[in-house]
Design a protein around this motif. Structure first.
Motif, PDB file in Angstrom:
ATOM      1  N   LEU A 214      59.527  63.770  44.380  1.00 34.40           N
ATOM      2  CA  LEU A 214      60.015  62.469  44.828  1.00 34.40           C
ATOM      3  C   LEU A 214      59.345  61.347  44.044  1.00 34.40           C
ATOM      4  CD1 LEU A 214      60.294  62.736  48.713  1.00 34.40           C
ATOM      5  CD2 LEU A 214      62.109  61.980  47.169  1.00 34.40           C
ATOM      6  N   ARG A 215      60.157  60.406  43.568  1.00 32.25           N
ATOM      7  CA  ARG A 215      59.654  59.277  42.778  1.00 32.25           C
ATOM      8  C   ARG A 215      60.237  57.979  43.313  1.00 32.25           C
ATOM      9  NH1 ARG A 215      61.580  62.043  37.210  1.00 32.25           N
ATOM     10  NH2 ARG A 215      62.946  60.217  37.231  1.00 32.25           N
ATOM     11  N   ASP A 216      59.718  56.881  42.813  1.00 31.69           N
ATOM     12  CA  ASP A 216      60.240  55.583  43.236  1.00 31.69           C
ATOM     13  C   ASP A 216      61.695  55.398  42.837  1.00 31.69           C
ATOM     14  OD1 ASP A 216      57.813  54.945  44.339  1.00 31.69           O
ATOM     15  OD2 ASP A 216      57.105  53.790  42.601  1.00 31.69           O
ATOM     16  N   ASP A 217      62.113  56.067  41.741  1.00 29.29           N
ATOM     17  CA  ASP A 217      63.486  55.921  41.278  1.00 29.29           C
ATOM     18  C   ASP A 217      64.400  57.052  41.762  1.00 29.29           C
ATOM     19  OD1 ASP A 217      62.306  57.878  39.678  1.00 29.29           O
ATOM     20  OD2 ASP A 217      63.438  57.319  37.878  1.00 29.29           O
ATOM     21  N   THR A 218      63.930  57.870  42.717  1.00 29.53           N
ATOM     22  CA  THR A 218      64.774  58.911  43.313  1.00 29.53           C
ATOM     23  C   THR A 218      65.712  58.250  44.314  1.00 29.53           C
ATOM     24  OG1 THR A 218      62.973  60.523  43.120  1.00 29.53           O
ATOM     25  CG2 THR A 218      64.832  61.098  44.535  1.00 29.53           C
ATOM     26  N   ILE A 219      67.010  58.407  44.098  1.00 25.77           N
ATOM     27  CA  ILE A 219      67.987  57.731  44.952  1.00 25.77           C
ATOM     28  C   ILE A 219      68.675  58.676  45.934  1.00 25.77           C
ATOM     29  CG2 ILE A 219      68.425  55.806  43.382  1.00 25.77           C
ATOM     30  CD1 ILE A 219      70.916  57.355  42.393  1.00 25.77           C
ATOM     31  N   LEU A 220      68.593  59.985  45.666  1.00 23.29           N
ATOM     32  CA  LEU A 220      69.285  60.945  46.526  1.00 23.29           C
ATOM     33  C   LEU A 220      68.558  62.282  46.508  1.00 23.29           C
ATOM     34  CD1 LEU A 220      71.870  61.650  48.243  1.00 23.29           C
ATOM     35  CD2 LEU A 220      72.893  62.446  46.104  1.00 23.29           C
ATOM     36  N   VAL A 221      68.446  62.887  47.680  1.00 24.95           N
ATOM     37  CA  VAL A 221      67.989  64.277  47.815  1.00 24.95           C
ATOM     38  C   VAL A 221      69.110  65.030  48.509  1.00 24.95           C
ATOM     39  CG1 VAL A 221      66.334  65.846  48.892  1.00 24.95           C
ATOM     40  CG2 VAL A 221      65.546  63.668  47.916  1.00 24.95           C
ATOM     41  N   SER A 222      69.612  66.102  47.873  1.00 25.85           N
ATOM     42  CA  SER A 222      70.701  66.887  48.430  1.00 25.85           C
ATOM     43  C   SER A 222      70.264  68.336  48.566  1.00 25.85           C
ATOM     44  CB  SER A 222      71.942  66.797  47.530  1.00 25.85           C
ATOM     45  OG  SER A 222      73.013  67.542  48.074  1.00 25.85           O
ATOM     46  N   VAL A 223      70.109  68.791  49.806  1.00 25.87           N
ATOM     47  CA  VAL A 223      69.661  70.160  50.094  1.00 25.87           C
ATOM     48  C   VAL A 223      70.573  70.748  51.155  1.00 25.87           C
ATOM     49  CG1 VAL A 223      67.766  71.615  50.916  1.00 25.87           C
ATOM     50  CG2 VAL A 223      67.261  69.566  49.561  1.00 25.87           C
ATOM     51  N   MET A 224      71.132  71.934  50.888  1.00 23.09           N
ATOM     52  CA  MET A 224      72.044  72.566  51.833  1.00 23.09           C
ATOM     53  C   MET A 224      71.316  72.975  53.111  1.00 23.09           C
ATOM     54  SD  MET A 224      72.539  76.225  49.805  1.00 23.09           S
ATOM     55  CE  MET A 224      74.285  76.067  49.949  1.00 23.09           C
TER      56      MET A 224
ATOM     57  N   GLN B  36      72.752  53.264  41.136  1.00 18.35           N
ATOM     58  CA  GLN B  36      72.226  53.517  39.798  1.00 18.35           C
ATOM     59  C   GLN B  36      71.307  52.413  39.282  1.00 18.35           C
ATOM     60  OE1 GLN B  36      75.323  53.517  36.688  1.00 18.35           O
ATOM     61  NE2 GLN B  36      76.733  52.735  38.237  1.00 18.35           N
ATOM     62  N   ASN B  37      71.461  51.211  39.795  1.00 14.05           N
ATOM     63  CA  ASN B  37      70.552  50.137  39.372  1.00 14.05           C
ATOM     64  C   ASN B  37      69.198  50.220  40.065  1.00 14.05           C
ATOM     65  OD1 ASN B  37      72.456  49.031  37.619  1.00 14.05           O
ATOM     66  ND2 ASN B  37      73.360  47.750  39.231  1.00 14.05           N
ATOM     67  N   GLU B  38      69.112  51.009  41.145  1.00 15.44           N
ATOM     68  CA  GLU B  38      67.836  51.213  41.841  1.00 15.44           C
ATOM     69  C   GLU B  38      67.064  52.397  41.263  1.00 15.44           C
ATOM     70  OE1 GLU B  38      68.263  51.145  46.236  1.00 15.44           O
ATOM     71  OE2 GLU B  38      70.385  50.798  45.809  1.00 15.44           O
ATOM     72  N   GLY B  39      67.791  53.314  40.635  1.00 18.88           N
ATOM     73  CA  GLY B  39      67.158  54.507  40.083  1.00 18.88           C
ATOM     74  C   GLY B  39      68.224  55.497  39.662  1.00 18.88           C
ATOM     75  N   ARG B  40      67.835  56.430  38.791  1.00 16.89           N
ATOM     76  CA  ARG B  40      68.809  57.397  38.289  1.00 16.89           C
ATOM     77  C   ARG B  40      68.270  58.830  38.398  1.00 16.89           C
ATOM     78  NH1 ARG B  40      72.813  54.636  35.420  1.00 16.89           N
ATOM     79  NH2 ARG B  40      73.399  56.437  34.158  1.00 16.89           N
ATOM     80  N   HIS B  41      67.411  59.033  39.396  1.00 17.72           N
ATOM     81  CA  HIS B  41      66.835  60.362  39.603  1.00 17.72           C
ATOM     82  C   HIS B  41      67.343  60.955  40.910  1.00 17.72           C
ATOM     83  CE1 HIS B  41      63.334  63.096  40.840  1.00 17.72           C
ATOM     84  NE2 HIS B  41      63.954  63.713  39.850  1.00 17.72           N
ATOM     85  N   ILE B  42      67.774  62.222  40.857  1.00 21.01           N
ATOM     86  CA  ILE B  42      68.314  62.933  42.010  1.00 21.01           C
ATOM     87  C   ILE B  42      67.608  64.278  42.129  1.00 21.01           C
ATOM     88  CG2 ILE B  42      70.399  63.974  43.006  1.00 21.01           C
ATOM     89  CD1 ILE B  42      72.019  61.888  41.420  1.00 21.01           C
TER      90      ILE B  42
END
Length: 384
Positions: free
Chosen positions: A138-148, A88-94
């Motif tokens: 996708l952004r610099d503050d995107t920390i996770l991508v979750s795709v089934m 969360q300190n690296e980014g808060r975008h998912i």
């Protein structure tokens, strides 16, 4: 009345060989795998061997990248929530998609209440996301991508390899819910740049209340469940060694040849069922698309003008088990969020569609009998 089970996407019957392995371990290997006595060492040996079998099945680099959990829901929740807390300190975008299972969507909704921003990628009428949309979000503050990996309601397969390549060039980690795909599609976490992957044993003829989370070496976050130091301090709780041994047996049975045989067999059932409907002049459309590249066992059909709740009840009264969507949400009688995302909230498909899902015990004769019953039920509805 002979019953026909066509709801294998909800759960599968355990393979008899799996039942035998579990029963044997329950009787003869009841030790605690964390204990230092001989019973504990025997249990630890089974645990280590099972972890190796499962790690090899997805081409994990290390056996210890496999963490045993209570199932897909825990694996999804752990991957998503613990990644958010850790980074969360690296980014808060998912980033996720609009058609994920509730085990992904509800953790995302929870994180939104904690100040995280979640982007839900739309899908087309085939149930697939646009790679261009992913790149744009996708952004610099995107920390996770979750795709089934594959959708549990309509069977659509996401372009996981391409997604993994895109995410690998970003700051984000890539998680995939592979609960429906594991055991039927080939999965290679190295080639597909997957950082986190969730599965559940009961979807491939293994035991319920068991799954694993693949966590790429080098990714570290706190244990989601607090307690002992099991699973190398990553998941507290005494390991269910008999069930884990059964899970490994199910994976061993599902070797590459058997996996291909099942894919061919289930796709053949799809063709048989849809060809039978066409031969009887039934008015229907397939939700998504039907080809060999999708999940082979899931077939979702729009029967025009027939309410799915009444249809399911009539089939059940005739001994045939099907579903309208995910077994985890079907009891709520809410319309499918997957079909809404694909076709819009006003589409009649969302209340007139049935999911058929095939498994190891189904036969061609059962599919023929299912077609006969569908035709009879629809003809009764049309006469009203």
């Amino acid at each position: 009345m002979e019953r026909i089970y066509l709801d294998n996407a909800a759960t599968t019957p355990m393979d008899p060989a799996v039942v035998k392995v579990i029963a044997d371990a329950m009787q003869n290997n009841f030790g605690n795998a964390s204990a230092v006595n001989s019973w504990g060492r025997e249990a630890r040996s089974i645990l280590d061997r099972s972890r190796h079998v499962i790690a090899q099945s997805i081409n994990a680099r290390l056996d210890n990248e496999i963490i045993f959990t209570s199932g897909g829901t825990e694996s999804d929740n752990t991957a998503i929530i613990q990644t958010a807390m850790k980074r969360q300190n690296e980014g808060r975008h998912i980033i996720t998609t609009a058609v994920e299972h509730e085990a992904v969507l509800k953790p995302m909704q929870y994180l939104e209440t904690q100040g995280f921003e979640v982007t839900y990628l739309p899908v087309d009428q085939n149930g697939e996301i646009s790679l261009d949309d992913l790149k744009k979000e996708l952004r610099d503050d995107t920390i996770l991508v979750s795709v089934m990996t594959g959708n549990n309601e309509v069977g659509s397969k996401m372009p996981i390899h391409e997604i993994g390549e895109i995410v690998a060039d970003s700051n984000a980690w890539f998680h995939t819910d592979a609960v429906q795909a594991y055991g039927l599609l080939d999965i290679d976490v190295q080639a597909d740049h997957i950082d986190l992957l969730s599965t559940s044993a009961h979807k491939l003829n293994g035991p319920k209340f068991l799954g694993f989370l693949y966590q790429r070496d080098g990714i570290k976050f706190d244990s989601y469940i607090k307690g002992g130091d099991q699973e190398l301090t990553r998941r507290a709780g005494t390991e269910n060694v008999p069930a884990i041994a059964g899970f490994a047996k199910a994976v061993e049975i599902d070797n590459s040849e058997e996996k291909q045989r099942r894919r061919d067999r289930y796709y053949g059932f799809k063709k048989q069922l849809t060809d039978g409907l066409k031969a009887n002049h039934i008015d229907f459309e397939i939700n998504g698309k039907m080809n060999a590249g999708e999940l082979p066992h899931v077939l979702n059909i729009w029967f025009k003008g027939i309410p799915n709740d009444a249809f399911i009840t009539n089939l059940d009264l005739n001994g045939i088990a099907v579903a309208a969507g995910s077994a985890c949400t079907a009891g709520s009688l809410e319309p499918s969020h997957v079909l809404k995302a694909m076709y819009g909230s006003d589409s009649p498909r969302i209340r007139e569609s049935i999911r058929f899902s095939f498994g190891m015990e189904n036969t061609a004769e059962e599919i023929d009998r299912t077609v006969d019953q569908i035709v009879k039920i629809i003809n009764r509805f049309l006469k009203k």
